[in-house]
Design an enzyme around this catalytic site. Structure first.
Site, PDB file in Angstrom:
ATOM      1  CE  LYS A  87      -0.361  -0.403   4.980  1.00  0.00           C
ATOM      2  NZ  LYS A  87      -1.149  -0.808   6.186  1.00  0.00           N
ATOM      3  NE  ARG A 104      -6.850   0.471  11.094  1.00  0.00           N
ATOM      4  CZ  ARG A 104      -5.628   0.214  10.813  1.00  0.00           C
ATOM      5  NH1 ARG A 104      -4.674   1.024  10.930  1.00  0.00           N
ATOM      6  NH2 ARG A 104      -5.215  -0.908  10.045  1.00  0.00           N
ATOM      7  CE1 TYR A 153      13.481  30.861   7.025  1.00  0.00           C
ATOM      8  CE2 TYR A 153      13.788  28.535   6.469  1.00  0.00           C
ATOM      9  CZ  TYR A 153      13.552  29.675   6.065  1.00  0.00           C
ATOM     10  OH  TYR A 153      13.163  30.422   4.790  1.00  0.00           O
ATOM     11  CG  MET A 171      10.290  23.676   1.047  1.00  0.00           C
ATOM     12  SD  MET A 171       9.526  24.802   0.088  1.00  0.00           S
ATOM     13  CE  MET A 171       8.278  25.405   1.327  1.00  0.00           C
TER      14      MET A 171
HETATM   15  C1  LIG Z   1      -0.300  -1.950   6.732  1.00  0.00           C
HETATM   16  C2  LIG Z   1      -0.863  -3.345   6.863  1.00  0.00           C
HETATM   17  C3  LIG Z   1      -0.271  -4.531   7.326  1.00  0.00           C
HETATM   18  C4  LIG Z   1       1.139  -4.367   7.358  1.00  0.00           C
HETATM   19  O1  LIG Z   1       1.916  -3.898   8.301  1.00  0.00           O
HETATM   20  P1  LIG Z   1       3.313  -3.700   8.926  1.00  0.00           P
HETATM   21  O2  LIG Z   1       3.221  -3.273  10.321  1.00  0.00           O
HETATM   22  O3  LIG Z   1       3.788  -2.755   7.978  1.00  0.00           O
HETATM   23  O4  LIG Z   1       3.917  -5.269   8.665  1.00  0.00           O
HETATM   24  C5  LIG Z   1      -1.096  -5.585   7.437  1.00  0.00           C
HETATM   25  N1  LIG Z   1      -2.324  -5.550   7.519  1.00  0.00           N
HETATM   26  C6  LIG Z   1      -3.062  -4.626   7.292  1.00  0.00           C
HETATM   27  C7  LIG Z   1      -4.673  -4.762   7.229  1.00  0.00           C
HETATM   28  C8  LIG Z   1      -2.455  -3.402   7.138  1.00  0.00           C
HETATM   29  O5  LIG Z   1      -3.131  -2.319   7.042  1.00  0.00           O
END
Ligand SMILES: *Cc1c(COP(=O)(O)O)cnc(C)c1O
Length: 353
Positions: free
Chosen positions: A34, A129, A251, A299
């Site tokens: 992802k 969630r 800054y 930046m």
């Molecule tokens: C992102 C995610 C993972 C992977 O998690 P990691 O901690 O990066 O291994 C696994 N399952 C779901 C549902 C996720 O959203």
């Protein structure tokens, strides 16, 4: 000369890390790619992880791009579908989809297809969630199971504390109890659970961060886990300043020299994805030697101490994280986690393999 920043993506390291996952489990491996492969580039990551049994991501466009690139393994949409059109495309491209909420079951009810959908039925075992609670899971499961479009169902859940002292045992007991009622494949484990809790592995594990060579644990390094960094963020020093005692840097004058010093200005800033909250003293490599960030990150630039590196100057190679400098250290110095830094690399940084 182009602006010298670049992210080098080491595909051999991705393969090494996939092997590390394989050595830890006999379950099938759903590589989580992802967020543009955790910022590394979707297709670049998929190519190196082509031996994975499946890929998990969010956007249906990305899933379709993988199919069109020829990947034939399971491709799972982690938030499932949002519209009826999504359902049609899921069937057309043979994607797998999470179902996590009643509104999705309602959408599914209006869908006329038959025997085309592989569903990952998500259980909320305490993360609060996505997913059906243990109490509502039986009815929701019946609704999904009897739908004509549904072909195969996998049970899925996600642990909130697999990397923390609280662990997974309370969740795992609830999940095993529910899973015992169905003859369905199970998938519970992220990287932390994969590495620490073999009892969670089930049929499919879902590693993300470990594949990119960062540690899911605050107290164990990636190297200790046999993982290799995949992304190395590199740039160069583009200017040098000599400071007198009392001079202030950047800054807000967040660093003040208490003696004469030399500093280097690096072509890398928060618009590249370097964390603005990194503190004075955050490690940086210059010509392979560790030195430190001084003053606020701006930046497009940041400043590093060259006082102890008399040979370094304009043109010197800088590593911000990656090979020789674990991203987990930078994340800790910026009050965040490696995941956020990796995903936050911005589009203006050229990636090469
Ligand atoms: C992102 C995610 C993972 C992977 O998690 P990691 O901690 O990066 O291994 C696994 N399952 C779901 C549902 C996720 O959203």
């Amino acid at each position: 000369m182009p602006r010298p920043i670049q992210a080098f993506i080491d595909q051999n390291a991705l393969q090494n890390n996939l092997h590390a996952a394989r050595r830890s489990t006999s379950a099938r491996i759903m590589a989580v790619i992802k967020a543009n492969g955790y910022g590394h580039g979707l297709l670049r990551v998929a190519e190196a992880l082509a031996a994975a049994d499946g890929f998990a991501l969010l956007d249906i466009q990305d899933a379709i791009a993988l199919r069109e690139a020829g990947y034939r393994q399971t491709i799972l949409l982690l938030e499932g579908f949002f519209t009826e059109t999504d359902l049609e495309r899921i069937a057309e491209y043979d994607l797998s989809c999470v179902i996590h909420s009643h509104w999705q079951i309602s959408l599914l009810d209006a869908y006329p297809g038959r025997g085309t959908l592989d569903v990952w039925f998500k259980l909320n075992s305490g993360m609060q969630r996505l997913g059906f609670t243990p109490e509502e899971s039986a009815l929701a499961m019946e609704a999904v199971r009897r739908h004509k479009a549904v072909r195969e169902i996998t049970l899925m859940s996600h642990f909130p504390n697999a990397d923390e002292a609280a662990g997974v045992s309370a969740q795992l007991a609830v999940l095993n109890d529910i899973a015992g009622k169905y003859r369905m494949a199970r998938s519970w484990a992220n990287s932390a659970a994969l590495l620490r809790y073999p009892a969670t592995h089930g049929d499919w594990v879902r590693p993300g961060i470990m594949l990119y060579g960062a540690s899911p644990f605050a107290e164990i390094t990636a190297q200790q886990l046999g993982l290799k960094p995949v992304m190395t963020l590199r740039s160069r020093i583009i200017a040098v300043q000599s400071l007198a005692a009392g001079d202030e840097v950047g800054y807000g004058a967040k660093f003040r020299a208490d003696r004469p010093m030399r500093i280097g200005i690096v072509a890398c800033g928060y618009a590249d994805g370097y964390p603005r909250h990194a503190i004075n003293g955050t490690p940086v490599l210059v010509e392979g030697r560790r030195t430190q960030l001084l003053g606020r990150v701006s930046m497009d630039m940041l400043s590093v101490d060259l006082t102890a590196l008399p040979g370094a100057g304009a043109g010197s190679q800088v590593v911000l994280w990656g090979e020789g400098l674990p991203i987990d250290e930078i994340a800790a110095a910026a009050g965040t986690i490696s995941y956020e830094l990796l995903c936050a690399l911005t589009g203006r940084v050229p990636c090469l393999t």
